[in-house]
Design an enzyme around this catalytic site. Structure first.
Site, mmCIF file in Angstrom:
data_model
loop_
_atom_site.group_PDB
_atom_site.id
_atom_site.type_symbol
_atom_site.label_atom_id
_atom_site.label_comp_id
_atom_site.label_asym_id
_atom_site.label_seq_id
_atom_site.Cartn_x
_atom_site.Cartn_y
_atom_site.Cartn_z
ATOM 1 N N CYS A 1 0.809 -1.223 0.000
ATOM 2 C CA CYS A 1 0.000 0.000 0.000
ATOM 3 C C CYS A 1 0.837 1.265 0.000
ATOM 4 O O CYS A 1 0.445 2.271 -0.602
ATOM 5 C CB CYS A 1 -0.952 0.001 1.193
ATOM 6 S SG CYS A 1 -0.124 0.116 2.806
ATOM 7 N N ASP B 1 -8.925 2.980 -2.525
ATOM 8 C CA ASP B 1 -7.858 2.106 -2.044
ATOM 9 C C ASP B 1 -7.653 1.000 -3.070
ATOM 10 O O ASP B 1 -8.545 0.193 -3.313
ATOM 11 C CB ASP B 1 -8.266 1.519 -0.689
ATOM 12 C CG ASP B 1 -7.168 0.732 -0.008
ATOM 13 O OD1 ASP B 1 -6.199 0.344 -0.692
ATOM 14 O OD2 ASP B 1 -7.278 0.496 1.205
ATOM 15 N N HIS C 1 -1.285 1.409 7.114
ATOM 16 C CA HIS C 1 -1.947 1.382 5.803
ATOM 17 C C HIS C 1 -2.136 2.794 5.260
ATOM 18 O O HIS C 1 -2.569 3.690 5.978
ATOM 19 C CB HIS C 1 -3.299 0.675 5.904
ATOM 20 C CG HIS C 1 -3.948 0.413 4.585
ATOM 21 N ND1 HIS C 1 -3.357 -0.370 3.613
ATOM 22 C CD2 HIS C 1 -5.126 0.839 4.049
ATOM 23 C CE1 HIS C 1 -4.151 -0.432 2.551
ATOM 24 N NE2 HIS C 1 -5.229 0.311 2.786
#
Length: 290
Positions: A68, A122, A107
């Protein structure tokens, strides 16, 4: 860094002038189907770099994926470059074995504002937890998508992302009780606040996730890519796939153990990855699930 090179990498050829929800959704879907969520570099003896230039080179020029901190950082840059109103956010991942959210902000996710409405975007959570469309930042609303039903809930300034999943069919009985198989129908994913972040806020965790024995990224090698029908994952030396709604309210989940030669071929043909260094697949006590 060239935005056109990014569009070519993700195969996006549509409008870049309409800064609307449809365009945002298309960019998200093109990226998640072209850029794998993966940590293979770590298991090839290479570092996962944090800087945007290094990330662009790794994903766009070398046609790799990332986690991420790389994949969503690139998405944040691209959406900002296109003219979207963006905010980088930080999330705390739900750790199922201990039933709590991570104490560290591990994250990276993106908020996009369109016509006074806020959306969470995302492209780097991977596996069957990956959203396929931007989620409207509204508390308590079920948002059905192809992978599952997603729900955002706000409590005292903290937002929680959960997922309501389907039944699943696992033809290979050897894997019915596998630790790779997600068995919960209601799954907590992560929490976050709306406090704006910068990539520098993730410097510590970028190192931590690559070095700590408590990190699932250290414990297990992983590569995940969304497809038109579901998702494919390579976890250690096990190839897994989930086909969403292959029959009414049921997902089809398949598993196959691979040889070393098969792994190299699958990385190229399924995930579009050619590794420069020797890859050592790893499946430790801490694992990802499909």
């Amino acid at each position: 860094m060239d935005i056109e090179a990014y569009f070519e990498r993700i195969g996006y050829k549509n409008s870049v002038n309409k800064l609307d929800l449809a365009t945002l959704t298309e960019v998200l879907q093109h990226q998640m189907r072209a850029v794998p969520f993966e940590n293979l570099s770590m298991h090839c003896g290479e570092a996962m770099c944090l800087g945007l230039e290094a990330t662009f080179d790794h994903i766009v020029r070398k046609k790799r994926g990332g986690w991420c901190l790389q994949v969503n950082h690139l998405l944040y840059w691209a959406l900002t470059k296109m003219g979207f109103e963006t905010t980088m956010l930080g999330g705390y991942v739900y750790i199922t074995p201990v039933n709590k959210y991570s104490s560290e902000m591990v994250h990276l996710l993106v908020q996009v504002t369109i016509s006074d409405r806020n959306y969470i975007v995302d492209s780097a959570y991977g596996s069957s937890y990956q959203m396929w469309e931007p989620l409207e930042l509204t508390s308590g609303k079920d948002q059905p998508q192809v992978p599952a039903i997603f729900r955002l809930t706000e409590e005292n300034g903290t937002w929680y992302l959960d997922q309501i999943r389907r039944e699943q069919d696992v033809p290979n009985q050897e894997f019915v009780n596998s630790d790779l198989l997600e068995k919960s129908k209601y799954r907590k994913i992560y929490s976050f606040t709306l406090e704006p972040r910068t990539i520098e806020d993730f410097e510590y965790v970028n190192t931590y996730l690559q070095t700590s024995p408590a990190s699932v990224f250290v414990s297990t090698s992983f590569c995940s890519l969304q497809t038109s029908e579901g998702v494919c994952c390579l976890i250690g030396s096990t190839l897994t796939s989930r086909r969403f709604s292959y029959k009414d309210n049921v997902d089809l989940v398949e598993f196959k153990s691979l040889t070393e030669e098969e792994i190299e071929d699958v990385l190229k043909t399924t995930f579009g990855i050619s590794l420069e260094k020797k890859f050592v697949p790893k499946h430790g006590e801490l694992v990802f699930t499909i």
